[in-house]
Every structure is written in C-alpha cells, then in structure tokens.
Write a protein that holds these residues in place. Structure first.
Motif, PDB file in Angstrom:
ATOM      1  N   LYS A 118       0.820  -1.207   0.000  1.00 27.48           N
ATOM      2  CA  LYS A 118       0.000   0.000   0.000  1.00 27.48           C
ATOM      3  C   LYS A 118       0.855   1.259   0.000  1.00 27.48           C
ATOM      4  CE  LYS A 118      -3.631   0.515   2.530  1.00 27.48           C
ATOM      5  NZ  LYS A 118      -4.361   0.590   3.808  1.00 27.48           N
ATOM      6  N   VAL A 119       1.846   1.259   0.890  1.00 32.72           N
ATOM      7  CA  VAL A 119       2.732   2.416   0.952  1.00 32.72           C
ATOM      8  C   VAL A 119       3.502   2.545  -0.362  1.00 32.72           C
ATOM      9  CG1 VAL A 119       4.754   3.391   2.121  1.00 32.72           C
ATOM     10  CG2 VAL A 119       2.904   2.371   3.464  1.00 32.72           C
ATOM     11  N   ALA A 121       2.595   1.686  -3.349  1.00 35.73           N
ATOM     12  CA  ALA A 121       1.725   2.185  -4.433  1.00 35.73           C
ATOM     13  C   ALA A 121       1.653   3.711  -4.405  1.00 35.73           C
ATOM     14  CB  ALA A 121       0.328   1.580  -4.311  1.00 35.73           C
ATOM     15  N   VAL A 122       1.562   4.269  -3.211  1.00 33.66           N
ATOM     16  CA  VAL A 122       1.503   5.735  -3.098  1.00 33.66           C
ATOM     17  C   VAL A 122       2.869   6.347  -3.412  1.00 33.66           C
ATOM     18  CG1 VAL A 122       1.109   7.673  -1.526  1.00 33.66           C
ATOM     19  CG2 VAL A 122      -0.371   5.655  -1.409  1.00 33.66           C
TER      20      VAL A 122
ATOM     21  N   SER D  47      -4.990   4.896  -3.913  1.00 30.76           N
ATOM     22  CA  SER D  47      -3.628   5.434  -3.863  1.00 30.76           C
ATOM     23  C   SER D  47      -3.527   6.805  -4.544  1.00 30.76           C
ATOM     24  CB  SER D  47      -2.601   4.451  -4.434  1.00 30.76           C
ATOM     25  OG  SER D  47      -3.103   3.750  -5.527  1.00 30.76           O
ATOM     26  N   LYS D  48      -4.327   7.030  -5.570  1.00 30.15           N
ATOM     27  CA  LYS D  48      -4.290   8.342  -6.239  1.00 30.15           C
ATOM     28  C   LYS D  48      -4.683   9.439  -5.237  1.00 30.15           C
ATOM     29  CE  LYS D  48      -6.809  10.682  -9.927  1.00 30.15           C
ATOM     30  NZ  LYS D  48      -8.013  10.976  -9.105  1.00 30.15           N
ATOM     31  N   VAL D  50      -4.666   9.252  -1.939  1.00 29.68           N
ATOM     32  CA  VAL D  50      -3.687   9.338  -0.855  1.00 29.68           C
ATOM     33  C   VAL D  50      -2.457  10.128  -1.317  1.00 29.68           C
ATOM     34  CG1 VAL D  50      -2.183   8.031   0.715  1.00 29.68           C
ATOM     35  CG2 VAL D  50      -4.496   7.203   0.231  1.00 29.68           C
ATOM     36  N   ALA D  51      -2.047   9.915  -2.566  1.00 31.17           N
ATOM     37  CA  ALA D  51      -0.888  10.660  -3.081  1.00 31.17           C
ATOM     38  C   ALA D  51      -1.192  12.165  -3.119  1.00 31.17           C
ATOM     39  CB  ALA D  51      -0.502  10.153  -4.475  1.00 31.17           C
ATOM     40  N   MET D  66       3.578   9.296   6.733  1.00 28.58           N
ATOM     41  CA  MET D  66       2.595   8.352   6.199  1.00 28.58           C
ATOM     42  C   MET D  66       2.931   6.940   6.665  1.00 28.58           C
ATOM     43  SD  MET D  66       1.601   7.471   2.198  1.00 28.58           S
ATOM     44  CE  MET D  66       3.280   6.936   1.808  1.00 28.58           C
ATOM     45  N   HIS D  67       1.917   6.181   7.049  1.00 21.19           N
ATOM     46  CA  HIS D  67       2.106   4.741   7.258  1.00 21.19           C
ATOM     47  C   HIS D  67       1.029   4.035   6.470  1.00 21.19           C
ATOM     48  CE1 HIS D  67      -1.165   4.810  10.242  1.00 21.19           C
ATOM     49  NE2 HIS D  67      -0.664   5.977  10.604  1.00 21.19           N
ATOM     50  N   SER D  68       0.970   2.715   6.547  1.00 21.48           N
ATOM     51  CA  SER D  68       0.091   1.991   5.617  1.00 21.48           C
ATOM     52  C   SER D  68      -1.391   2.181   5.919  1.00 21.48           C
ATOM     53  CB  SER D  68       0.416   0.502   5.634  1.00 21.48           C
ATOM     54  OG  SER D  68       0.034  -0.059   6.870  1.00 21.48           O
TER      55      SER D  68
END
Lengths: 130, 130, 130, 130
Positions: A118-119, A121-122, D47-48, D50-51, D66-68
């Motif tokens: 997950k991390v 991917a970001v 993820s988009k 979150v980014a 950031m963490h998972s």
C-alpha cells in the motif's frame, strides 16, 4: 475470500439466505490498524501498556508494524481480532479495569495487498512527480 | 472477565507467561461501535449496504442500536467481531470488492454496563443541572 | 461546497495550484461523530467528562445528538472542529492532562443530508422488507 | 496549553463560565492520525487520492509521516484540522463527491511529546527486555 466460481456461488447464496452463517474474511490485508487506550490508570503515560502489546504481538508470530499512533497487523479476520482481544485480556489481567480500542479494518477481494504494498503504491505515484 | 480470585490468578499467570493463549474478553460491554464503508462502489450512497448490515444484525439476535454515524452492538468480544466480519463477507459476496470498517471497542472488568446504562449515567448528571 | 460553476472553477484551480489555500468544507453534513477519552484520570468512569462535553455543546448552539458510543454533531468543518478542540481545552483546564478523541467526519457535495436524513434513508429500505 | 499560573486561571474561569469561548489546544502533539476514504469512486484503489493528500501535506510545511493505514501529522489543533479540511476540499474539487475521514487526535498538557518521542519511549522499554 476465494475467487473460485463455485465458492462464490455458495457465499452468494449464504449472503442471501443466512448471512449469520458466513465465514469471516480470510484476510484483513494491509490495514487492521488499532490503538488501545487504558482508562482510569494513575498516569497519563501509555508506553508501558503499548510495550506489553508489542511483546504479545511478537510472541504471536503475526506480521505487525508499530507507528506513533497505533499498530498495524496483517492476517485473517479471526487472527487479527483474537489477538487484539487477547491484548485487552492481558491488560485486564494486569490490572487495567477499562480499555478502549479504536480500529480501522480493511478487507478486499480484488487483490492481495500487504501493508508494504500500500505504501509502495503511493510512493510510486509520488516519485513520478519528480 | 470473571472476578473469581482463582480465575484471576490463572489469567494473571497466562498474561505473564503466554498472553497469546489468553481467551478474548467475555464482554464488550456497551460500546462496540462500528461504521462500515464500501470503497469503489458506483454511487456515493451507502444506505443499501447499511440496510443489509442491519438485516444481518437483526437475524443474528445480538443487541444492537443504529445511529446516524454507525451502529453499536453488545456481546462477547468474539460474538461482536465475528458478526462484523460476517458483514464484510456478506457485502463481498454481494459484489463490494473493498470495505473499510472503523470501530471503537470498550471492555471493562469493574462493572457490567450496557449501552443504555452509559447514556443514563450521563443524563443523570445533566439532569442535576436543573 | 457551493455548486455554482464559477466557484467550481476557482476551487479546481486552487486544488491544482495550491491546495493549502483552499477553504475547509462548508458542511460536515451528518456525521462528525466523536468520542473523547481522558487518559490518566483516577477513575474508569468517564460520565463526568462526557456530561461536561454535552453542556458545552448545548451552550454552543450546534446541532448534536449523544449516543452510547459518542456524540454526533452537524455544522461547517471549522465549527465542528473548533468545538471539539474547545472540549479538549475545557477538560485540560479542569485538570485532565491527556485526552484522545476519535472521530469519523463525512463531507459530501452531491446533496445536503442531515443525520436524521441518513437514519431515515436506511429505515425506509428496512420498512420495505415487511 | 501554556502552563503559566495566570493563563491557567483564565482558562479555568473560561471553562467554568463559557467554554465555547475557549481557544483550541495549541498543540496536538504526536498523534493526529487520519485516514481519508473516498466513497462512490469508480475504483477500489485509493492510492491516487492518498498521493494527492501527501502532496498537499508536503506543500503545507506541516510535520507528517505516512504509514500503511493513515498519516500522522503534528501541529496546533487548528493547523491540523484546517489541513485535513483542505484535503477534503481538494478531493471534492477534483470530483470526489463523498469523503469519510477517521481520526485519532491526542492532546496533553503535561509534556511536549513528538511522534518520534512516542515510538522511542516504547522502543526503550522493549530494548530493556534483552
């Protein structure tokens, strides 16, 4: 959640007829994140309790990762939930009379994604900014 | 959590020696509060999914109470957690590929307190204002 | 979030250029649900603190509704967040040295939906079962 | 929260008389941890979004990690809350019609403790096991 068509049919039928007989998810992939707070302890520090939780997690063999605002674990629904329940039982046995835990639990059936994935991917998206 | 001195001793010893063998708490009294969010569904409405969860809860026989930001249930740790896991399984079987649930779970050993008791305790204090 | 085309354009441009200049949402409709836990207090009871929070909410004039696992409030983002921050400040002023609050906050731009509307939408679906 | 005796008196008086006039805490030290979930998006991937949140945080200059299962930020109450509100506004401007965020927010008056300090305190205890 297995994706074989036969199992899918069985699960769909159960969901319609009696969802209370359904199995729990086989994977809480990537984000069973929990934070446990003891209530009514003499001190505002919780590091002792958090350390005890980390020791239990280590002993259990589950995949886990502590961060400053909680701990993320990865396993089946029942594994994850049982371990957090045991953390409560352990702290109760050690004299903490009241505990509140908050959790974020994610399950998905489209792909297996660990918390590292997950991390990643970001971070991949962010790396493209440069 | 039973308060018999003998059981207390056993639990304390287990907490010290191997907390991963501890039973989960026998009661999540009063505030296993959860809110389930489907991710990647075509619509921003979640009332269909929330209604399905309410139907499962009704069928299960557990004590529950819906409010606008979640649902509170009352039972043993394992009962509460299994039912929420079944809610995930049911929605997955119905085609929701990703679900995130957030929960607040409380356990205490000093007294039994249902969720009605908790609200009543606060309302009693507020009534004294008048 | 206003839906006038002109304002939309301005917000979109800000989101692209400098999102740190964006206004916060004008409405946290229906589910700013929070639960405040004092840490390091001599007793496992939290009803005194919860009652103080209810008094502050009443005095503030915000729309609110207490349930057994938290309190739901309804207002603009800043209103909601400021009031919860004031709850922390009040309890700190009263001697609680550490507080943890968990929140679920929802915002949506497609429709106004109060917390009563949310429960009504689910109950309408459930009523059709009969 | 300043600890000067004079300010303490003023805050205590305000807490008694009109807590709705209180300032919000000057520090959410160490655990404003949030996790934002878009609802009604066509895909189960987040993820988009979150980014985009990470980019806004970077631009804002706030301390974050950031963490998972979320992102932890550190700052005053208002700073933390405003930035998360701006994350909602940004995603709304980009077309996400509904968003739910869950947060754990901690404030304390007994000491300043960054999120690195918190992890270090637990790791120190665990190191003593060896």
């Amino acid at each position: 959640m297995d994706s074989s068509p036969q199992l899918r049919h069985i699960l769909e039928a159960m969901a319609d007829n009696d969802p209370t007989k359904l199995p729990t998810p086989s994977a809480c992939v990537a984000d069973e994140d929990f934070c446990l707070v003891p209530i009514g302890t003499p001190t505002a520090s919780v590091s002792k309790e958090v350390a005890e939780v980390q020791r239990l997690l280590k002993k259990s063999g589950i995949k886990y990762s502590m961060h400053s605002a909680g701990t993320t674990i990865e396993g089946s629904w029942d594994q994850c939930m049982t371990i957090i329940g045991q953390c409560h039982s352990m702290l109760h046995a050690n004299g903490v009379v009241r505990i509140q835990t908050t959790m974020r639990v994610g399950t998905r059936t489209d792909k297996k994604q660990s918390f590292d994935d997950k991390v990643a991917a970001v971070e991949k998206l962010l790396a493209e900014d440069k």
